[in-house]
Motif scaffolding. Structure first.
Motif, PDB file in Angstrom:
ATOM      1  N   ALA A  92       0.838  -1.206   0.000  1.00 54.86           N
ATOM      2  CA  ALA A  92       0.000   0.000   0.000  1.00 54.86           C
ATOM      3  C   ALA A  92       0.871   1.254   0.000  1.00 54.86           C
ATOM      4  O   ALA A  92       0.617   2.202  -0.762  1.00 54.86           O
ATOM      5  N   GLU A  93       1.893   1.264   0.830  1.00 54.67           N
ATOM      6  CA  GLU A  93       2.797   2.423   0.879  1.00 54.67           C
ATOM      7  C   GLU A  93       3.509   2.613  -0.450  1.00 54.67           C
ATOM      8  O   GLU A  93       3.634   3.741  -0.950  1.00 54.67           O
ATOM      9  N   LYS A  94       3.975   1.520  -1.037  1.00 56.96           N
ATOM     10  CA  LYS A  94       4.680   1.603  -2.316  1.00 56.96           C
ATOM     11  C   LYS A  94       3.729   2.057  -3.428  1.00 56.96           C
ATOM     12  O   LYS A  94       4.110   2.851  -4.299  1.00 56.96           O
ATOM     13  N   ALA A  95       2.500   1.568  -3.412  1.00 55.91           N
ATOM     14  CA  ALA A  95       1.521   1.972  -4.420  1.00 55.91           C
ATOM     15  C   ALA A  95       1.211   3.460  -4.296  1.00 55.91           C
ATOM     16  O   ALA A  95       1.123   4.164  -5.310  1.00 55.91           O
ATOM     17  N   ASN A  96       1.049   3.935  -3.081  1.00 61.42           N
ATOM     18  CA  ASN A  96       0.788   5.353  -2.854  1.00 61.42           C
ATOM     19  C   ASN A  96       1.937   6.195  -3.409  1.00 61.42           C
ATOM     20  O   ASN A  96       1.708   7.200  -4.091  1.00 61.42           O
ATOM     21  N   GLU A  97       3.170   5.790  -3.132  1.00 55.65           N
ATOM     22  CA  GLU A  97       4.342   6.510  -3.655  1.00 55.65           C
ATOM     23  C   GLU A  97       4.325   6.504  -5.184  1.00 55.65           C
ATOM     24  O   GLU A  97       4.558   7.533  -5.820  1.00 55.65           O
ATOM     25  N   PHE A  98       4.073   5.353  -5.774  1.00 51.81           N
ATOM     26  CA  PHE A  98       4.077   5.242  -7.232  1.00 51.81           C
ATOM     27  C   PHE A  98       2.998   6.124  -7.844  1.00 51.81           C
ATOM     28  O   PHE A  98       3.249   6.845  -8.815  1.00 51.81           O
ATOM     29  N   LEU A  99       1.797   6.067  -7.312  1.00 51.95           N
ATOM     30  CA  LEU A  99       0.684   6.827  -7.877  1.00 51.95           C
ATOM     31  C   LEU A  99       0.929   8.330  -7.829  1.00 51.95           C
ATOM     32  O   LEU A  99       0.546   9.055  -8.748  1.00 51.95           O
ATOM     33  N   HIS A 100       1.590   8.819  -6.797  1.00 58.23           N
ATOM     34  CA  HIS A 100       1.772  10.257  -6.602  1.00 58.23           C
ATOM     35  C   HIS A 100       3.168  10.753  -6.964  1.00 58.23           C
ATOM     36  O   HIS A 100       3.482  11.914  -6.734  1.00 58.23           O
ATOM     37  N   GLU A 101       3.974   9.883  -7.543  1.00 59.64           N
ATOM     38  CA  GLU A 101       5.363  10.223  -7.848  1.00 59.64           C
ATOM     39  C   GLU A 101       5.494  11.454  -8.741  1.00 59.64           C
ATOM     40  O   GLU A 101       6.421  12.246  -8.581  1.00 59.64           O
ATOM     41  N   ASP A 102       4.598  11.633  -9.699  1.00 64.46           N
ATOM     42  CA  ASP A 102       4.656  12.759 -10.628  1.00 64.46           C
ATOM     43  C   ASP A 102       3.647  13.846 -10.299  1.00 64.46           C
ATOM     44  O   ASP A 102       3.309  14.667 -11.153  1.00 64.46           O
ATOM     45  N   GLY A 103       3.121  13.856  -9.091  1.00 63.00           N
ATOM     46  CA  GLY A 103       2.147  14.862  -8.687  1.00 63.00           C
ATOM     47  C   GLY A 103       0.722  14.431  -8.989  1.00 63.00           C
ATOM     48  O   GLY A 103       0.468  13.405  -9.617  1.00 63.00           O
ATOM     49  N   LEU A 104      -0.221  15.252  -8.555  1.00 65.76           N
ATOM     50  CA  LEU A 104      -1.640  14.918  -8.673  1.00 65.76           C
ATOM     51  C   LEU A 104      -2.138  14.850 -10.108  1.00 65.76           C
ATOM     52  O   LEU A 104      -3.081  14.129 -10.405  1.00 65.76           O
ATOM     53  N   ASP A 105      -1.523  15.596 -11.016  1.00 58.51           N
ATOM     54  CA  ASP A 105      -1.994  15.630 -12.396  1.00 58.51           C
ATOM     55  C   ASP A 105      -1.812  14.304 -13.132  1.00 58.51           C
ATOM     56  O   ASP A 105      -2.502  14.042 -14.111  1.00 58.51           O
ATOM     57  N   ASN A 106      -0.890  13.478 -12.677  1.00 62.28           N
ATOM     58  CA  ASN A 106      -0.594  12.225 -13.381  1.00 62.28           C
ATOM     59  C   ASN A 106      -1.059  10.973 -12.649  1.00 62.28           C
ATOM     60  O   ASN A 106      -0.751   9.863 -13.069  1.00 62.28           O
ATOM     61  N   VAL A 107      -1.806  11.125 -11.569  1.00 65.03           N
ATOM     62  CA  VAL A 107      -2.252   9.963 -10.788  1.00 65.03           C
ATOM     63  C   VAL A 107      -3.097   9.030 -11.646  1.00 65.03           C
ATOM     64  O   VAL A 107      -2.915   7.806 -11.611  1.00 65.03           O
ATOM     65  N   SER A 108      -3.996   9.578 -12.429  1.00 60.27           N
ATOM     66  CA  SER A 108      -4.886   8.743 -13.249  1.00 60.27           C
ATOM     67  C   SER A 108      -4.089   7.912 -14.260  1.00 60.27           C
ATOM     68  O   SER A 108      -4.335   6.711 -14.418  1.00 60.27           O
ATOM     69  N   LEU A 109      -3.152   8.530 -14.924  1.00 66.64           N
ATOM     70  CA  LEU A 109      -2.325   7.827 -15.902  1.00 66.64           C
ATOM     71  C   LEU A 109      -1.489   6.738 -15.224  1.00 66.64           C
ATOM     72  O   LEU A 109      -1.388   5.619 -15.721  1.00 66.64           O
ATOM     73  N   ARG A 110      -0.917   7.069 -14.074  1.00 67.22           N
ATOM     74  CA  ARG A 110      -0.093   6.102 -13.350  1.00 67.22           C
ATOM     75  C   ARG A 110      -0.951   4.955 -12.811  1.00 67.22           C
ATOM     76  O   ARG A 110      -0.519   3.804 -12.796  1.00 67.22           O
ATOM     77  N   ALA A 111      -2.178   5.245 -12.391  1.00 65.44           N
ATOM     78  CA  ALA A 111      -3.083   4.192 -11.918  1.00 65.44           C
ATOM     79  C   ALA A 111      -3.412   3.236 -13.062  1.00 65.44           C
ATOM     80  O   ALA A 111      -3.429   2.016 -12.876  1.00 65.44           O
ATOM     81  N   ASP A 112      -3.667   3.785 -14.236  1.00 66.61           N
ATOM     82  CA  ASP A 112      -3.963   2.929 -15.398  1.00 66.61           C
ATOM     83  C   ASP A 112      -2.778   2.030 -15.745  1.00 66.61           C
ATOM     84  O   ASP A 112      -2.948   0.849 -16.011  1.00 66.61           O
ATOM     85  N   ALA A 113      -1.571   2.594 -15.716  1.00 67.78           N
ATOM     86  CA  ALA A 113      -0.383   1.808 -16.041  1.00 67.78           C
ATOM     87  C   ALA A 113      -0.158   0.694 -15.011  1.00 67.78           C
ATOM     88  O   ALA A 113       0.178  -0.442 -15.373  1.00 67.78           O
ATOM     89  N   LEU A 114      -0.359   1.018 -13.752  1.00 63.29           N
ATOM     90  CA  LEU A 114      -0.177   0.018 -12.708  1.00 63.29           C
ATOM     91  C   LEU A 114      -1.241  -1.079 -12.812  1.00 63.29           C
ATOM     92  O   LEU A 114      -0.932  -2.270 -12.693  1.00 63.29           O
ATOM     93  N   GLU A 115      -2.463  -0.684 -13.077  1.00 66.57           N
ATOM     94  CA  GLU A 115      -3.545  -1.674 -13.222  1.00 66.57           C
ATOM     95  C   GLU A 115      -3.292  -2.605 -14.401  1.00 66.57           C
ATOM     96  O   GLU A 115      -3.430  -3.818 -14.286  1.00 66.57           O
ATOM     97  N   VAL A 116      -2.917  -2.066 -15.534  1.00 65.37           N
ATOM     98  CA  VAL A 116      -2.652  -2.893 -16.715  1.00 65.37           C
ATOM     99  C   VAL A 116      -1.481  -3.840 -16.433  1.00 65.37           C
ATOM    100  O   VAL A 116      -1.512  -5.018 -16.793  1.00 65.37           O
ATOM    101  N   THR A 117      -0.457  -3.348 -15.765  1.00 65.71           N
ATOM    102  CA  THR A 117       0.694  -4.180 -15.445  1.00 65.71           C
ATOM    103  C   THR A 117       0.293  -5.335 -14.532  1.00 65.71           C
ATOM    104  O   THR A 117       0.678  -6.474 -14.759  1.00 65.71           O
ATOM    105  N   LEU A 118      -0.486  -5.021 -13.509  1.00 69.39           N
ATOM    106  CA  LEU A 118      -0.910  -6.087 -12.593  1.00 69.39           C
ATOM    107  C   LEU A 118      -1.831  -7.066 -13.289  1.00 69.39           C
ATOM    108  O   LEU A 118      -1.791  -8.267 -13.036  1.00 69.39           O
TER     109      LEU A 118
END
Length: 168
Positions: free
Chosen positions: A142-168
């Protein structure tokens, strides 16, 4: 082995972020040996894991932790798709034990049930089994996912969530 697994996942997700038209290549996590368990025709199809129980359990914990962080980040669509990987649809459940697609060994079930069934955001300090490896793994992912999702700021959370979901 949580860190190497997470590093592999994020490496693949980062590659996907660079080019969404090029899906991640399959990643070999080891063999899994299953034995079909004959249940009644009205029950969910069941299999006994002969080899690979720890890997499958770890993946389920990771997916649930990532899904919870996506919900917390208001990324409902990818969170919902991940939920489908860990929970059976309500219409197929005959008992509470039919909720999850995978159950670990008996000694880990109470900790698994508690953390996997907790509503996000999870306050790990209040969990009865917080000292067990299963909730500790959930918290780590959970901590690692939170870091990954917010790594590029709030504007890119949606894109990063999609990439993580597709990868998983």
């Amino acid at each position: 082995q949580w860190e190497p697994l997470w590093n592999d996942i994020t490496r693949m997700a980062e590659g996907l972020l660079k080019n969404f038209s090029n899906p991640p290549k399959p990643h070999f996590l080891g063999a899994v040996v299953l034995q079909h368990h004959q249940g009644s025709l009205a029950s969910l199809s069941q299999r006994i894991v002969i080899d690979g129980q720890q890997r499958l359990t770890t993946l389920q914990i990771m997916i649930d932790a990532v899904q919870a962080e996506m919900e917390r980040a208001n990324q409902q669509s990818p969170a919902s798709r991940l939920r489908d990987l860990i929970e059976n649809e309500a219409k197929y459940r005959r008992s509470e034990d039919d909720r999850f697609k995978l159950w670990p060994t008996n000694k880990d079930r109470d900790a698994y049930r508690e953390v996997m069934g907790a509503a996000p955001p999870i306050d790990y300090s209040t969990l009865k089994y917080k000292e067990e490896r299963i909730p500790q793994a959930h918290k780590y992912f959970a901590e690692k996912a939170n870091e990954f999702l917010h790594e590029d700021g709030l504007d890119n959370v949606s894109l990063r969530a999609d990439a993580l979901e597709v990868t998983l």
